[in-house]
Design an enzyme around this catalytic site. Sequence first.
Site, PDB file in Angstrom:
ATOM      1  CE1 TYR A   4       0.931  -0.476   4.513  1.00 53.19           C
ATOM      2  CE2 TYR A   4       0.577   1.883   4.194  1.00 53.19           C
ATOM      3  CZ  TYR A   4       1.079   0.834   4.952  1.00 53.19           C
ATOM      4  OH  TYR A   4       1.725   1.083   6.125  1.00 53.19           O
ATOM      5  CB  CYS A   5       1.808   3.925  -1.579  1.00 52.21           C
ATOM      6  SG  CYS A   5       0.847   3.962  -3.083  1.00 52.21           S
ATOM      7  NE  ARG A   6       3.319  10.131  -0.818  1.00 51.50           N
ATOM      8  CZ  ARG A   6       4.222  10.726  -1.589  1.00 51.50           C
ATOM      9  NH1 ARG A   6       3.923  11.001  -2.853  1.00 51.50           N
ATOM     10  NH2 ARG A   6       5.400  11.054  -1.112  1.00 51.50           N
TER      11      ARG A   6
END
Lengths: 218, 218
Positions: free
Chosen positions: A177-179
Site C-alpha cells: 500500500y502507499c498514499r
Amino acid sequence: MSSPSPKFELFARFAEVAKALGNAHRLVILELLAQRERSVDDLASAARLSVANASQHLRLMRKVGFLVSRRNGTQILYRVSDPAVLDLVKALHRVGERNVAEVREIVGGYFRERDALEPVSREQLSRRMRDGLVTVLDVRPEDEFDAGHLPQAINAPLRELEKQLRDLPKDRDVVAYCRGPYCVFAFEAVALLRQHGFSARRLEDGFPEWKAADLPVA
Amino acid sequence: MSSPSPKFELFARFAEVAKALGNAHRLVILELLAQRERSVDDLASAARLSVANASQHLRLMRKVGFLVSRRNGTQILYRVSDPAVLDLVKALHRVGERNVAEVREIVGGYFRERDALEPVSREQLSRRMRDGLVTVLDVRPEDEFDAGHLPQAINAPLRELEKQLRDLPKDRDVVAYCRGPYCVFAFEAVALLRQHGFSARRLEDGFPEWKAADLPVA
DNA sequence: AAAGTATTCAACATAATTATTGAATTGTAT
DNA sequence: ATACAATTCAATAATTATGTTGAATACTTT
C-alpha cells in the site's frame, strides 16, 4: 442592486471552499498532508513548487479551514485540520472517477491493470493480518512511514524494494500500500513483486483511508 | 518542460470537477435540480440568471458529469446525474460549516434559532410517521412537491401556509421540511406555525436527503 | 542583542472565469 | 417547407486566480 440573500451568501462561502479544492497543486499538497504534518519548504519541494507559491496555496487552504499550522523551532508545520476534509476529497474522487470520461481513460491507461491487480479491501486485509497470513509492505518514503503505518507493515520504499526482495518470505502473500488510491507506488511494487515470483496484491487505497476507518495504526 | 505525470493529470481533472462546485450560482442550480428535473429557462429564472448564463453554467456542470440532459418537446431538461454528486455537495457543506468561521456566523445569524428550533432527524420523523402522530408539511413550491415528496405530506407553500392553517389539526405536532438544510422555507414555516400556537419543528434537512436515504417517497 | 532562516507579503504579468450581448443552432409544430 | 421557440455559441469586457520575483517579517538560536 439588491443585496444578496443570506442563503446566497452562504452558498458563496461554500463555493469558496470548493474553489480551494479546484487546483491540482493543492490536491497534491492535500494528499501529502494526509500522510503527515509537513513544513512549507518540505511541501514545496515535494510538490515541485516555489516556496512562495506553496505558501500561498497553504495560506488559502488554511483560510477555508482545510489546514492548520503550528510552529516548531524555525519552521511552520501544516496539517489537515479535520478528517471531514479527507472525506470531502474522497467524495470528489468518487464523483470524478465516476462521471468524467477522461478520468476513466487516465485511470484505465496509466493505472491500467487496476482491476487485474485485484485490490484487497481494508476488511480483507484486516482479517488476513489477524490470521497472520500476509506480509504487509508500506512502499511510501521512510519519513511518511515513520509518521504512522499499518501494524506489522514493513517499510520498503520503491527504490529500495528490489534490494529487500530477498528478505521477504516467498510462501506468503504480499499486500502493498502507499498514499492513497491514485498513488502509483503500490502499483509498481506489485508489478515488481510479481516479476519476482511473489503472489502480490495492493490495498484498495492508502494509509490515510486506513487511519480514517479507525483501524489500528502503529 | 517535462510533461506532467499521469497522476498530476488525474488530479488536474479532479480539480476541474471541484471548480465546477466553486461558484455560488452553480450551487444554487444544483440545489434546485436536487428537487426535480428542470428546463434551462425555468432554472434561469429560479436562480435569477440570464438564460445564456444559466446555459453556460449547465453546460459546464454537464461537462464534469454532475448533470445530464434530455429533450422533451421544445425544451431541454436537466437533472443531476448521480446521487454521488449530492453526497459531494453534502461533504462540502459539512466541511464548510465546520471549518469556516464566516459560515458559522451566517448560519448562526440568519438561521439563528437553528438549535432552538430543534430539528427532527429523518429517523425520528420516520418513526413518528409510522405511529401516525405527526402532520408533515412540505413547504416547497407546488411543482417541486408534485415531482416527489414524503408520504402523507401536505403541500403548503410558504405564501399559502397562512390560509391553510385553519385546516391543520391543532392537537398534533407539525414537522415542516423544504429543499435542504439551508432552505429557509422550513424555518419560516415553523416560526409562523408557532406564532399560531402549533407545536412545530423542522426536519433536519430536506427532500433530496430523505430520498437519498432510501426512505419512502410519494 | 545580533545573525540567520523559514515563511509571508507585495507587486507584477499572465491566464482563467464570469456575465453580457446578440447571433446562430436545433429541434418542434404548423 | 417555414416559422417559431428554446437553447447554445461567439465575442467582449470585467473580475479573479496563478506563479514569479524580490523584499519584509517573525521567529530561533547563538
